[in-house]
Design a protein around this motif. Structure first.
Motif, mmCIF file in Angstrom:
data_model
loop_
_atom_site.group_PDB
_atom_site.id
_atom_site.type_symbol
_atom_site.label_atom_id
_atom_site.label_comp_id
_atom_site.label_asym_id
_atom_site.label_seq_id
_atom_site.Cartn_x
_atom_site.Cartn_y
_atom_site.Cartn_z
ATOM 1 N N TRP A 122 45.401 33.963 41.350
ATOM 2 C CA TRP A 122 46.644 34.113 42.122
ATOM 3 C C TRP A 122 46.550 33.334 43.429
ATOM 4 O O TRP A 122 47.483 32.620 43.808
ATOM 5 C CB TRP A 122 46.909 35.597 42.392
ATOM 6 N N ASN A 126 48.643 30.406 42.471
ATOM 7 C CA ASN A 126 49.891 31.148 42.629
ATOM 8 C C ASN A 126 50.414 31.690 41.290
ATOM 9 O O ASN A 126 51.611 31.776 41.070
ATOM 10 C CB ASN A 126 50.950 30.280 43.310
ATOM 11 N N GLU A 127 49.486 32.022 40.382
ATOM 12 C CA GLU A 127 49.860 32.618 39.094
ATOM 13 C C GLU A 127 49.831 34.135 39.250
ATOM 14 O O GLU A 127 48.802 34.728 39.533
ATOM 15 C CB GLU A 127 48.881 32.190 38.000
ATOM 16 N N THR A 128 50.978 34.762 39.091
ATOM 17 C CA THR A 128 51.089 36.202 39.302
ATOM 18 C C THR A 128 50.597 36.961 38.075
ATOM 19 O O THR A 128 51.116 36.764 36.977
ATOM 20 C CB THR A 128 52.555 36.590 39.589
#
Length: 164
Positions: A122, A126-128
């Motif tokens: 994350w 920025n991968e949720t």
């Protein structure tokens, strides 16, 4: 027990990523356990050369299932940094620590990789992560922290019973 439940919640038992990924993750866990046992049993083995041999063998095993020549120069740089920082330095430090801690604590600290990996992904990409991943990670993290704190308090109580 709670840490295992948290990891199972994070994995989803192959629902999203497929069973092959779960099998590979299990294989990685078995290999890490073997590394911990070897590090405790044969403490005279130099760590950095062993980590280098491990990395080379891993690359040779993975070569047939990948397309290693299909990456860009930028991706190669990222992979090289990952290899040096995570694999070489991280494994060397983990192995050094495994020599000085009880096996159960070493395994629990190693299991923190499961809840922290989604955090790093994350932060870096920025991968949720999904809700089950977050909940599972929190369960694993709390279980490990409770065990380590209880173990520390138990050792202190044995050293100085008057403290408690």
């Amino acid at each position: 027990m709670f840490a295992l439940a948290g990891v199972m919640l994070m994995m989803g038992l192959g629902v999203e990523g497929g069973l092959l990924g779960d099998i590979l993750a299990f294989g990685l866990t078995v290999c890490m356990a073997i590394i911990m046992v070897i590090a405790r049993r044969f403490q005279n083995i130099p760590i950095m050369p062993a980590a280098c041999v491990s990395a080379l063998l891993s690359g040779l095993v993975c070569w047939p299932v990948g397309d290693p020549l299909a990456i860009t120069g930028h991706e190669l740089l990222i992979l090289a940094l990952f290899g040096v920082v995570n694999s070489a330095v991280g494994l060397a430090l983990f192995t050094l620590g495994a020599r000085h801690l009880p096996a159960i604590e070493t395994a629990l600290i190693g299991s923190l990789d499961a809840p922290l990996a989604p955090l790093w992904v994350w932060l870096a990409f920025n991968e949720t992560p999904g809700a089950s991943t977050i909940m599972g990670a929190v369960i694993v993290f709390i279980a490990v922290c409770v065990h380590l704190i209880a173990g520390t308090l138990g050792r202190r109580a044995k050293l100085d019973p008057a403290m408690f």
